[in-house]
Write a protein that holds these residues in place. Structure first.
Motif, PDB file in Angstrom:
ATOM      1  N   ALA A 188       1.350  -1.621  -0.135  1.00  0.00           N
ATOM      2  CA  ALA A 188       0.550   0.270  -0.117  1.00  0.00           C
ATOM      3  C   ALA A 188       1.168   1.248  -0.185  1.00  0.00           C
ATOM      4  CB  ALA A 188      -0.735  -0.438   0.629  1.00  0.00           C
ATOM      5  N   ASP A 189       1.617   1.542   1.030  1.00  0.00           N
ATOM      6  CA  ASP A 189       2.626   2.403   0.431  1.00  0.00           C
ATOM      7  C   ASP A 189       3.294   2.370  -0.795  1.00  0.00           C
ATOM      8  OD1 ASP A 189       1.858   2.611   3.071  1.00  0.00           O
ATOM      9  OD2 ASP A 189       4.266   1.672   4.029  1.00  0.00           O
ATOM     10  N   LEU A 190       3.803   1.309  -1.216  1.00  0.00           N
ATOM     11  CA  LEU A 190       4.842   1.648  -2.423  1.00  0.00           C
ATOM     12  C   LEU A 190       3.233   2.168  -3.945  1.00  0.00           C
ATOM     13  CD1 LEU A 190       7.240   0.961  -4.634  1.00  0.00           C
ATOM     14  CD2 LEU A 190       6.271  -1.964  -4.281  1.00  0.00           C
ATOM     15  N   GLY A 191       2.671   1.538  -3.156  1.00  0.00           N
ATOM     16  CA  GLY A 191       1.316   2.257  -4.348  1.00  0.00           C
ATOM     17  C   GLY A 191       1.122   3.379  -4.389  1.00  0.00           C
ATOM     18  N   ASP A 192       1.130   3.906  -2.756  1.00  0.00           N
ATOM     19  CA  ASP A 192       0.912   5.496  -2.643  1.00  0.00           C
ATOM     20  C   ASP A 192       2.465   6.383  -3.312  1.00  0.00           C
ATOM     21  OD1 ASP A 192      -1.323   4.825  -0.813  1.00  0.00           O
ATOM     22  OD2 ASP A 192      -0.463   4.922   0.845  1.00  0.00           O
ATOM     23  N   HIS A 193       3.642   6.137  -3.139  1.00  0.00           N
ATOM     24  CA  HIS A 193       4.807   6.398  -3.094  1.00  0.00           C
ATOM     25  C   HIS A 193       4.362   6.126  -5.358  1.00  0.00           C
ATOM     26  CE1 HIS A 193       6.950   7.563   0.304  1.00  0.00           C
ATOM     27  NE2 HIS A 193       6.778   6.183   0.889  1.00  0.00           N
ATOM     28  N   LEU A 194       4.524   5.518  -5.679  1.00  0.00           N
ATOM     29  CA  LEU A 194       4.074   5.425  -7.813  1.00  0.00           C
ATOM     30  C   LEU A 194       3.340   6.156  -7.984  1.00  0.00           C
ATOM     31  CD1 LEU A 194       4.088   1.698  -7.710  1.00  0.00           C
ATOM     32  CD2 LEU A 194       5.696   3.159  -8.523  1.00  0.00           C
ATOM     33  N   ALA A 195       1.804   6.105  -6.774  1.00  0.00           N
ATOM     34  CA  ALA A 195       1.329   7.363  -7.624  1.00  0.00           C
ATOM     35  C   ALA A 195       1.563   8.642  -7.421  1.00  0.00           C
ATOM     36  CB  ALA A 195      -0.602   7.366  -6.729  1.00  0.00           C
ATOM     37  N   ALA A 196       1.962   8.914  -6.390  1.00  0.00           N
ATOM     38  CA  ALA A 196       2.736  10.572  -5.759  1.00  0.00           C
ATOM     39  C   ALA A 196       3.566  10.419  -7.168  1.00  0.00           C
ATOM     40  CB  ALA A 196       3.780  10.519  -4.607  1.00  0.00           C
ATOM     41  N   ALA A 197       4.683   9.579  -7.542  1.00  0.00           N
ATOM     42  CA  ALA A 197       5.914   9.788  -9.045  1.00  0.00           C
ATOM     43  C   ALA A 197       4.678  10.021  -9.719  1.00  0.00           C
ATOM     44  CB  ALA A 197       6.629   8.692  -8.450  1.00  0.00           C
ATOM     45  N   HIS A 198       3.819   9.391  -9.952  1.00  0.00           N
ATOM     46  CA  HIS A 198       3.307   9.378 -11.399  1.00  0.00           C
ATOM     47  C   HIS A 198       2.717  10.809 -11.650  1.00  0.00           C
ATOM     48  CE1 HIS A 198       0.851   8.587 -15.014  1.00  0.00           C
ATOM     49  NE2 HIS A 198      -0.781   8.803 -14.222  1.00  0.00           N
ATOM     50  N   SER A 199       1.946  10.838 -10.757  1.00  0.00           N
ATOM     51  CA  SER A 199       1.288  12.639 -10.374  1.00  0.00           C
ATOM     52  C   SER A 199       2.610  13.618 -10.505  1.00  0.00           C
ATOM     53  CB  SER A 199       0.719  12.619  -9.228  1.00  0.00           C
ATOM     54  OG  SER A 199      -0.076  13.890  -8.515  1.00  0.00           O
ATOM     55  N   GLU A 200       3.328  13.012 -10.130  1.00  0.00           N
ATOM     56  CA  GLU A 200       4.714  14.398 -10.280  1.00  0.00           C
ATOM     57  C   GLU A 200       4.762  14.470 -12.399  1.00  0.00           C
ATOM     58  OE1 GLU A 200       6.860  17.400  -9.163  1.00  0.00           O
ATOM     59  OE2 GLU A 200       5.320  16.938  -7.714  1.00  0.00           O
ATOM     60  N   ILE A 201       5.352  12.889 -12.346  1.00  0.00           N
ATOM     61  CA  ILE A 201       5.950  13.561 -13.804  1.00  0.00           C
ATOM     62  C   ILE A 201       4.835  13.410 -14.750  1.00  0.00           C
ATOM     63  CG2 ILE A 201       5.795  11.300 -15.311  1.00  0.00           C
ATOM     64  CD1 ILE A 201       7.112   9.742 -13.299  1.00  0.00           C
ATOM     65  N   LYS A 202       3.070  13.546 -13.968  1.00  0.00           N
ATOM     66  CA  LYS A 202       2.508  14.240 -15.285  1.00  0.00           C
ATOM     67  C   LYS A 202       2.469  15.365 -15.341  1.00  0.00           C
ATOM     68  CE  LYS A 202       0.843  10.848 -17.533  1.00  0.00           C
ATOM     69  NZ  LYS A 202       1.296  10.368 -18.826  1.00  0.00           N
ATOM     70  N   LYS A 203       2.642  15.448 -13.619  1.00  0.00           N
ATOM     71  CA  LYS A 203       2.585  17.763 -13.291  1.00  0.00           C
ATOM     72  C   LYS A 203       4.184  18.114 -14.792  1.00  0.00           C
ATOM     73  CE  LYS A 203       3.521  20.691 -10.408  1.00  0.00           C
ATOM     74  NZ  LYS A 203       3.932  21.075  -8.786  1.00  0.00           N
ATOM     75  N   VAL A 204       5.075  17.736 -14.611  1.00  0.00           N
ATOM     76  CA  VAL A 204       6.140  18.408 -14.795  1.00  0.00           C
ATOM     77  C   VAL A 204       5.725  17.995 -16.216  1.00  0.00           C
ATOM     78  CG1 VAL A 204       8.450  17.374 -15.417  1.00  0.00           C
ATOM     79  CG2 VAL A 204       8.110  17.758 -13.175  1.00  0.00           C
ATOM     80  N   GLU A 205       5.388  16.771 -17.037  1.00  0.00           N
ATOM     81  CA  GLU A 205       4.794  16.661 -18.347  1.00  0.00           C
ATOM     82  C   GLU A 205       4.578  18.042 -18.552  1.00  0.00           C
ATOM     83  OE1 GLU A 205       4.003  13.217 -19.368  1.00  0.00           O
ATOM     84  OE2 GLU A 205       5.509  12.242 -19.005  1.00  0.00           O
ATOM     85  N   ARG A 206       3.414  18.209 -18.005  1.00  0.00           N
ATOM     86  CA  ARG A 206       2.393  19.209 -18.050  1.00  0.00           C
ATOM     87  C   ARG A 206       3.085  21.108 -18.827  1.00  0.00           C
ATOM     88  NH1 ARG A 206      -0.891  16.275 -14.592  1.00  0.00           N
ATOM     89  NH2 ARG A 206      -0.309  17.327 -13.197  1.00  0.00           N
ATOM     90  N   GLU A 207       3.902  20.863 -17.403  1.00  0.00           N
ATOM     91  CA  GLU A 207       4.468  22.322 -17.599  1.00  0.00           C
ATOM     92  C   GLU A 207       5.358  22.664 -18.833  1.00  0.00           C
ATOM     93  OE1 GLU A 207       6.328  21.765 -13.714  1.00  0.00           O
ATOM     94  OE2 GLU A 207       4.755  21.977 -12.854  1.00  0.00           O
ATOM     95  N   GLU A 208       6.557  21.399 -19.375  1.00  0.00           N
ATOM     96  CA  GLU A 208       7.459  21.089 -20.677  1.00  0.00           C
ATOM     97  C   GLU A 208       6.020  21.780 -21.400  1.00  0.00           C
ATOM     98  OE1 GLU A 208       8.985  17.782 -19.962  1.00  0.00           O
ATOM     99  OE2 GLU A 208      10.434  18.385 -18.132  1.00  0.00           O
ATOM    100  N   CYS A 209       5.242  21.037 -21.551  1.00  0.00           N
ATOM    101  CA  CYS A 209       4.246  20.703 -22.266  1.00  0.00           C
ATOM    102  C   CYS A 209       3.656  22.713 -22.358  1.00  0.00           C
ATOM    103  CB  CYS A 209       3.284  19.850 -22.738  1.00  0.00           C
ATOM    104  SG  CYS A 209       1.607  20.446 -23.911  1.00  0.00           S
ATOM    105  N   ALA A 210       3.426  23.160 -21.649  1.00  0.00           N
ATOM    106  CA  ALA A 210       2.373  24.325 -21.711  1.00  0.00           C
ATOM    107  C   ALA A 210       3.886  25.139 -22.129  1.00  0.00           C
ATOM    108  CB  ALA A 210       2.503  24.528 -20.208  1.00  0.00           C
ATOM    109  N   ALA A 211       4.781  25.093 -21.786  1.00  0.00           N
ATOM    110  CA  ALA A 211       6.188  25.442 -21.817  1.00  0.00           C
ATOM    111  C   ALA A 211       6.518  25.514 -23.423  1.00  0.00           C
ATOM    112  CB  ALA A 211       7.657  25.609 -21.165  1.00  0.00           C
ATOM    113  N   LYS A 212       6.498  24.670 -23.802  1.00  0.00           N
ATOM    114  CA  LYS A 212       6.640  24.705 -25.051  1.00  0.00           C
ATOM    115  C   LYS A 212       5.670  25.209 -26.412  1.00  0.00           C
ATOM    116  CE  LYS A 212       7.440  20.547 -26.813  1.00  0.00           C
ATOM    117  NZ  LYS A 212       6.713  19.006 -26.493  1.00  0.00           N
TER     118      LYS A 212
END
Length: 132
Positions: A45-69
């Motif tokens: 369960a902890d691993l799942g939470d960490h994976l979800a947080a990492a996935h969310s952060e990756i998506k956030k960075v991708e959106r920011e990079e896309c917006a900058a582009k």
């Protein structure tokens, strides 16, 4: 993002240790194995939470990079729009590629100032380079 990835990797390492301990615990009683399995479930369960947080952060960075582009795309469009009236030898793809190169040159030039609109700055940049 690095913190989330480190936390995820640490949680995964702990999860693997628990799974290995459970697998090696052939001498333990059934009760002890069930306790170990409960720990593994908690770690999962902890691993799942960490994976979800990492996935969310990756998506956030991708959106920011896309917006900058795409924020840069407006500047490229302005240059392409100005160039098409003065140099019609380009097809659209070549025009966009040329405008992209010029836009990044403009960003690093002395013409890119905050005291004027970007359109005015780009116009001065193009004129100074004899492109208009």
């Amino acid at each position: 993002m690095k913190q989330e990835m480190k936390a995820m990797l640490a949680a995964y390492g702990e999860y693997v240790k628990c799974v290995e301990a459970f697998g090696e615990a052939v001498d333990y009683s059934v009760r002890e194995k069930l306790i170990a399995f409960s720990i593994i479930e908690d770690m999962t369960a902890d691993l799942g939470d960490h994976l979800a947080a990492a996935h969310s952060e990756i998506k956030k960075v991708e959106r920011e990079e896309c917006a900058a582009k795409y924020a840069d795309a407006y500047g490229v469009f302005m240059i392409a729009d100005r160039l098409q009236y003065f140099d019609c030898d380009y097809d659209l793809d070549e025009l966009w590629a040329r405008a992209s190169v010029l836009y990044f040159e403009f960003l690093d030039s002395e013409f890119n100032v905050d005291s004027k609109s970007e359109m005015d700055c780009i116009g001065e940049f193009l004129e100074s380079n004899d492109l208009l």
